[in-house]
Write a protein that holds these residues in place. Structure first.
Motif, PDB file in Angstrom:
ATOM      1  N   ILE A  65      18.876  79.994  78.911  1.00 23.10           N
ATOM      2  CA  ILE A  65      19.374  80.040  77.538  1.00 23.10           C
ATOM      3  C   ILE A  65      19.516  81.487  77.082  1.00 23.10           C
ATOM      4  O   ILE A  65      18.878  82.392  77.605  1.00 23.10           O
ATOM      5  N   SER A  66      20.334  81.674  76.078  1.00 26.33           N
ATOM      6  CA  SER A  66      20.476  82.975  75.450  1.00 26.33           C
ATOM      7  C   SER A  66      19.475  83.090  74.321  1.00 26.33           C
ATOM      8  O   SER A  66      19.306  82.154  73.538  1.00 26.33           O
ATOM      9  N   VAL A  67      18.792  84.224  74.229  1.00 28.85           N
ATOM     10  CA  VAL A  67      17.850  84.441  73.150  1.00 28.85           C
ATOM     11  C   VAL A  67      18.419  85.399  72.097  1.00 28.85           C
ATOM     12  O   VAL A  67      17.746  85.786  71.167  1.00 28.85           O
ATOM     13  N   CYS A  68      19.700  85.759  72.274  1.00 31.06           N
ATOM     14  CA  CYS A  68      20.361  86.642  71.312  1.00 31.06           C
ATOM     15  C   CYS A  68      21.260  85.824  70.408  1.00 31.06           C
ATOM     16  O   CYS A  68      21.875  84.841  70.845  1.00 31.06           O
ATOM     17  N   PRO A  69      21.369  86.192  69.120  1.00 28.13           N
ATOM     18  CA  PRO A  69      22.250  85.453  68.232  1.00 28.13           C
ATOM     19  C   PRO A  69      23.699  85.543  68.711  1.00 28.13           C
ATOM     20  O   PRO A  69      24.135  86.576  69.169  1.00 28.13           O
TER      21      PRO A  69
END
Length: 282
Positions: free
Chosen positions: A277-281
């Motif tokens: 998953i991406s943890v950046c907005p």
């Protein structure tokens, strides 16, 4: 301010994270004394084989006509799968000059260190030696997804292979993202669960590794989530080495060493699935 005049006080106490692998209310932690159980366990998996729907051909309106109907339908049988769990031994060691520490003080310090840090170590051991070694990677070809998509894919994977309540494993560094889409809620017993009802374990040990299937480190700005069946953890007693003052002293260096360790066997069942998953907005 003068140096060397500080007053010695007690260490700052700490608490393990409340939703880690050992403190989560969904995890079944069993204290055992049987050393054979702590060498590893094996069992016949329950719930990994499908439960099928039977349609009785005698109750249908279909007529075979003039053609031969062939062999009558048969109900399916499945052999249980044998599963295993390997031991994870975690430890903490204290070392100091014999002029500064007594055996009792060194032992107390090592025991307190183990109590505070063993949950993180068990999480790291389980992640490294089981989760990342056996997981099915659900990450799409396009790369990391947002956390809501990731949780949805993992819960779908578990439901298709198991169907019971499982465990979502989330690195502590990605835990705050669960609140963005109301992906987890606190139950009456204090545990966290998803809307589908799966338990949520938030692990400091998971965050320190953050590796995907095969042990490949996550790219910057991403994290790995895993899902498994339920967890049963067998926990052995704390063992102190040495168990008396004399052997704790190294004569050549005049240092005192005390080690405390404990063995765990972390077991889960059926499919393990993973997604990046991406943890950046976005």
């Amino acid at each position: 301010m003068a140096t060397g005049m500080e007053k010695a006080v007690e260490a700052i106490p700490g608490r393990p994270l409340p939703h880690g692998i050992l403190l989560n209310q969904c995890t079944d932690v069993r204290d055992v004394d049987d050393e054979h159980e702590l060498l590893g366990t094996t069992w016949l998996a329950l719930g990994c084989q499908p439960v099928n729907v039977w349609r009785d051909p005698c109750l249908t309106d279909e007529s075979p006509g003039e053609e031969s109907p062939g062999a009558p339908p048969q109900k399916e049988f499945h052999r249980p799968v044998t599963e295993t769990a390997e031991p994870i031994t975690v430890y903490a060691g204290a070392e100091c000059s014999t002029m500064g520490w007594s055996y009792a003080e060194a032992r107390e310090h090592a025991e307190a260190s183990l109590e505070l840090g063993e949950q993180e170590a068990v999480e790291a051991g389980f992640w490294e030696h089981h989760l990342s070694q056996v997981a099915e990677n659900l990450t799409p070809p396009g790369g990391p997804v947002n956390i809501a998509q990731g949780v949805a894919a993992l819960e779908g994977c578990l439901a298709e292979s198991y169907g019971g309540v499982g465990t979502l494993h989330v690195p502590a560094g990605a835990a705050a993202l669960l609140g963005c889409c109301n992906l987890a809620h606190r139950d009456a017993d204090g545990s966290l669960s998803t809307l589908a009802g799966n338990c949520v374990v938030i692990g400091a040990g998971y965050s320190s590794l953050n590796t995907g299937p095969g042990g490949i480190p996550a790219d910057p700005g991403t994290a790995w989530l895993y899902i498994t069946g339920p967890l049963v953890i067998r926990r052995g007693p704390v063992v102190t080495i040495p168990d008396r003052p004399g052997p704790s002293v190294a004569i050549r260096t005049n240092d005192r060493r005390v080690l405390v360790e404990r063995t765990y066997v972390v077991a889960t069942t059926c499919t393990v699935c993973a997604i990046n998953i991406s943890v950046c907005p976005s």
